[in-house]
Design a protein around this motif. Structure first.
Motif: not given
Length: 232
Positions: A113-126
């Protein structure tokens, strides 16, 4: 605005923070804060920037964070957080979401639903899987998924027509969806340090200027036609 970053603050974020209702920027990053994020943070409905990164925060992110509908920038990286609530999908103004170096194993479907999202970082998770809704992030330009446990990608990741950077190295990918070739804005595709055996023919449809790194995989044959010269 309140700037308390890069100090030596310890203990939990006080519940009395709910009284700071006029705050637009809150920077508590780079301290030694512990405990869970208090649900009262959801009362700060004027916030546009919230930085809690580089602390020692633990547990679930409270569902009340979904009340912060004016939030543009949310940084929760470098903590020990475990669960992202469905209410995150309420943050329609959010443009930058940093969740790296935590303990997330999944994402809620509402992330789409995050229609405005431009940058998404999720590194080093599981992370072991991405929700199908990830393909709804039509404004997304950068998606960083380094060092997780992903073995596959949803087919509709090809819907991310604005995506410029897709970093997937350090996962357990064995195959890529054919839709990867529809990422017409892609400039960088990092696939190194996975378990890829072959590549889809559609990868030839990526822009000619796109940098693709496929090192440290298991690709030995069946190259797409556009790189068949490697076997000649």
């Amino acid at each position: 605005e309140l700037y308390l970053y890069n100090n030596q603050l310890t203990g939990e974020i006080p519940h009395e923070i709910e009284n700071l209702t006029n705050l637009t920027w809150l920077f508590l990053n780079d301290n030694q804060l512990t405990g869970e994020i208090p649900p009262e943070i959801g009362n700060l409905t004027n916030l546009t920037r919230l930085f809690l990164n580089d602390n020692q925060l633990t547990g679930e992110i409270p569902s009340e964070i979904g009340n912060l509908e004016n939030l543009i920038y949310l940084n929760l990286s470098y903590n020990q957080l475990t669960i992202l609530p469905e209410s995150i999908g309420n943050l329609n103004s959010l443009e930058l979401l940093f969740l790296s170096y935590n303990q997330f194993i999944s994402l809620p479907e509402s992330i789409g639903n995050l229609s405005s999202l431009k940058w998404f970082t999720l590194y080093d998770n599981e992370l072991t899987i991405l929700p199908e809704s990830i393909g709804n992030l039509s404004s997304l330009e950068e998606l960083w998924l380094i060092n997780n446990q992903l073995s596959s990608l949803p087919e509709n990741i090809g819907n991310l027509s604005s995506l410029k950077w897709l970093t997937l190295y350090g996962n357990q990918l064995t195959i890529l969806p054919e839709s990867i070739g529809t990422l017409s804005s892609l400039e960088v595709l990092y696939l190194q340090d996975n378990q890829l055996i072959n590549l889809p023919e559609s990868i030839c449809n990526l822009p000619e200027t796109c940098t693709v790194n496929m090192s440290n995989n298991y690709i030995c044959s069946n190259f797409p036609s556009c790189i068949n010269w490697l076997t000649e």
